[in-house]
Structure formats: structure tokens, C-alpha cells
Design a protein around this motif. Sequence first.
Motif, PDB file in Angstrom:
ATOM      1  N   ASP A 235       8.797  11.953  -0.517  1.00 14.29           N
ATOM      2  CA  ASP A 235       8.333  10.521  -0.636  1.00 14.29           C
ATOM      3  C   ASP A 235       9.604   9.879  -0.482  1.00 14.29           C
ATOM      4  O   ASP A 235       9.753   9.300  -1.190  1.00 14.29           O
ATOM      5  CB  ASP A 235       8.082  10.533  -2.658  1.00 14.29           C
ATOM      6  CG  ASP A 235       6.153  10.530  -1.564  1.00 14.29           C
ATOM      7  OD1 ASP A 235       5.787  11.059  -1.474  1.00 14.29           O
ATOM      8  OD2 ASP A 235       5.829  10.737  -3.345  1.00 14.29           O
TER       9      ASP A 235
ATOM     10  N   LEU B 104       3.205   2.351   0.735  1.00 13.82           N
ATOM     11  CA  LEU B 104       4.083   3.184  -0.578  1.00 13.82           C
ATOM     12  C   LEU B 104       3.873   3.240  -1.346  1.00 13.82           C
ATOM     13  O   LEU B 104       4.382   3.523  -2.866  1.00 13.82           O
ATOM     14  CB  LEU B 104       5.506   2.100  -0.518  1.00 13.82           C
ATOM     15  CG  LEU B 104       5.894   2.560   0.844  1.00 13.82           C
ATOM     16  CD1 LEU B 104       7.024   2.430   0.609  1.00 13.82           C
ATOM     17  CD2 LEU B 104       5.838   4.415   1.647  1.00 13.82           C
TER      18      LEU B 104
ATOM     19  N   LEU C  80       6.997   6.368   5.185  1.00 11.84           N
ATOM     20  CA  LEU C  80       7.517   7.622   3.962  1.00 11.84           C
ATOM     21  C   LEU C  80       7.074   8.471   4.612  1.00 11.84           C
ATOM     22  O   LEU C  80       6.167   9.364   5.561  1.00 11.84           O
ATOM     23  CB  LEU C  80       6.272   7.083   2.563  1.00 11.84           C
ATOM     24  CG  LEU C  80       5.929   8.362   1.853  1.00 11.84           C
ATOM     25  CD1 LEU C  80       7.338   7.443   0.840  1.00 11.84           C
ATOM     26  CD2 LEU C  80       5.228   8.363   1.048  1.00 11.84           C
TER      27      LEU C  80
ATOM     28  N   ALA D 145       8.872   4.259  -2.510  1.00 14.66           N
ATOM     29  CA  ALA D 145      10.191   5.593  -1.643  1.00 14.66           C
ATOM     30  C   ALA D 145      11.237   5.761  -2.167  1.00 14.66           C
ATOM     31  O   ALA D 145      11.714   4.959  -2.633  1.00 14.66           O
ATOM     32  CB  ALA D 145      10.211   4.957   0.020  1.00 14.66           C
TER      33      ALA D 145
ATOM     34  N   GLU E 135       2.648   9.014   5.727  1.00  9.50           N
ATOM     35  CA  GLU E 135       1.862   8.456   4.716  1.00  9.50           C
ATOM     36  C   GLU E 135       0.646   7.867   5.315  1.00  9.50           C
ATOM     37  O   GLU E 135      -0.550   7.676   5.051  1.00  9.50           O
ATOM     38  CB  GLU E 135       2.162   6.663   4.026  1.00  9.50           C
ATOM     39  CG  GLU E 135       2.516   5.651   5.415  1.00  9.50           C
ATOM     40  CD  GLU E 135       3.244   5.589   6.309  1.00  9.50           C
ATOM     41  OE1 GLU E 135       3.790   4.436   6.486  1.00  9.50           O
ATOM     42  OE2 GLU E 135       4.374   6.432   6.167  1.00  9.50           O
TER      43      GLU E 135
END
Length: 426
Positions: free
Chosen positions: A259, A124, A332, A217, A291
Motif C-alpha cells: 500500500d 485510496l 497505489l 497510501a 488499486e
Amino acid sequence: MKYQAGMQSVRDLPVFFRSSVILLLGLLVTTHCHAIEPGNAHLEPLRVNSLDNLGAGQFTVSGNDPYLVLAVEDQTSEDVVARDLVLAIKVNRDDNDVRDIPLEIFYRSAPSAADANAILFDPLYRIQFSIPSTSDDSAAAEDTLIRLPVSAEMLPLARQLRLDIDSCRRCSIELMAMPVLDSSGPEQNSGSQPSQDASQLDDQATSYQNLRIINGARAIPESGLDVDDSAWTLNDLQAIGAFAMVSGNDPFLVSPIIDAAIDDLAGLLIEIDAPNGNQPNFDFQLFYATEKHNFIESASSYIRVGSKADGAPLLFFVPLGFLSTQAPSVKLLKRLRLDIANPVETSEEQIWSPPKIALVSKLESANYQDLIPGQLIHNKLQRSSKRQLLIDILARFGEDIIFSIFYVLLLAGVVTITMRKFRSNQ
């Protein structure tokens, strides 16, 4: 003879002085060797993965997941805040491919609980960008100095970084200098220099594209999180004011960057104005990028929603809670893509509105169960763990307690009759 005489004179010295002279001679020889062969110890990474180390800061890709773990040097003074992360690298391709090379930097590290020597990086917290490729046989190939902005929140984290070149399997990378935190940008480089090596490079060579910084995030509040409906990217859809008309065979919409933290996500509440036609149903395919992957078929959902007789907007809920509860879990939600699978054929009836999508928190998911489409198929990369499978089975039984009790009694009756028959035949 002179050498033998010198060694004999050393032997004649007392033990203490003899040891001191030998140590001094060893240091002189070592220093002389380093002076003859330029050392690059300061270019040694903390860790190398799937890269062959050729020495002098040069590495070639040799397997899957190639990356370097590098220490970051802070060259700023105490009263100056760093604003740039400076990389001095050159990436070469073995072929004539001139496409830009995507790179990725992870900058939040933590020691591994399982292995004290391992360094883990949080997905992240990373920087994504692309640089132009150079050619090994090109005389014009130049060193690339890359300056990436560092925010105040990122500064305490950027002490070690992981440089990934996973998207370039036939590449070699040359590390010209270790990464540093620098307070002087390209336009004013008279202040503190990033390092002795990096300061010798041409700042005009700074070049990167598609810069994206992920600094954690966004949490999803209990009330939900709305996706900006004014910044969708359209494909085979022609914008007409606040609406869009189908103009090709593959109409879809891509959301802006989200995000959001998947740990808090229960699903998506989607509202969209559909064309007024004679279709009984509308089909969609929802893709979600995380992600770990971009838009792929194996991470999507097929949705069929019945049309509204009164022309009201379509409103439905797509549960995505499995993204955080099943393995391998993801953290994410980067962005969304909504494909219109069966656009209306008549051109006058192809007008759609950009979808209004809200990320629903797990605390509020019970309020939207009635809006789940009757026809919904998930393509999942994840699989339930043994514990989660048991929880799901018990939850299914709890949904219809009367049927569950009847089913258990029926099984018990069948087992009892079978055992009695078996004993009577003995």
C-alpha cells in the motif's frame, strides 16, 4: 350525498379558511396513504449505478460497475466515539453459486469539479471484505448485519460511502437499513443502537471474511521503503529455514501488503540469492497489483539477469516510474509477485532466498540506473500522453548529445540536397 354536502360547506367558508381546510385534508390523505403502504424513503440511496431499483430497498445488477452511494448516519452521542460502521444488507444470487461475495466500500468522498451533483470517491480509502451468499429461494436466508471497524482517522471521512458489488454480476441486493456509525459492538448492544431498523436484526448474523482496510497510501521516503522479507507467501516453494526450495512447476513468491504511493515510486531494487548452478542467466517475471487490478499478465515485467561467478546475490533495479506518468495512472502499489521463470533442474541446487526488495523514490532513481537489467520487457496497461511522448523523445536525444547533433545535421543535409535537386529540375 354526505361528501357533496361536506364540499359545499367548505365552499361556503371564507377564502383563507377554505385554503387551510383543503391543505389539512391533503395532509391527512397523504399521511393515510403512507400508513397503508410502508414507506422506504429512508432507504433511498444518494446515487444508483448499473442497478435496477425495485423499490423497498431492493436492487438488481443491470450493467457494469454496479454500486450504491449511501448517506451514513451517526447514532452516537457527543461523548462516545464510534467504533463500528454497521451495514444491514442481504445479497442474493440468481443461480446456485455458493461462493463468498466480495464487496467493497469507498468512504472518502469529495464533490466533482466538473459536475456539482456528482460524488467522487478516493480509491485510496476503502474497505474490502467478503460475505457468504444467500439464495432467493432459500427459506433460511437471513438478513446480514455487518460491523466493520472504524479507526479515529477514518471517522471524519465516513459520512458518505459507496458500496460496490462489481464482482457479482448476477446478484440482487436488499438494503435492510441505511449504514450507521455505532459505538456498541455485538457483545454489548445495550447502549446506543445503530438505528431503529438495524437494531432489530440479529447481531449473531454478523459475517465477513478477508477484511482489508485501505486508509490512504504510505509515502515513500527519499531513502526508500523496504518490503518486509519475512512475510512472503510461497507457491511451489518449500520453506527451509530462511530459504526456500523449489517443489513444483510454478514457483513464485507473493509479498505482504505494501500500500505505497505510486506517485513517489521510481522502481524496485531487488536482491535475491540464486542457486549455485551452471546457468548463465536467471529469468523472472514481476507482477505488481494496484488499486485498479490484481496480478495480471498485462501489468508485469520480464527480467533476465546474468548469474554471478562468485556466487554473490543477484542485484538489479526494475524501473516503474511509468505507473504514475502514463495514462491511465494508478496511485497505489498494493503488493508484488515474483515468479522464478527457469528454476534450476537439479534438486540440490534449487535453494532460493526470499527477495529483499526496496521501493526506490524518484529522488534517488539516478543512483540505480546502472543496475537496470540489459534484458527487460514491460507489459504495460498505460500509454504515454502526447506531452509525455514529447518529453521522452527529448530525453532520448539528450542522452547522447553528439549523436543527436550528428543526426540533426544529417537530416538537414539530406533536405538541403533534395530541395536543390528539385529546384534545378524545374
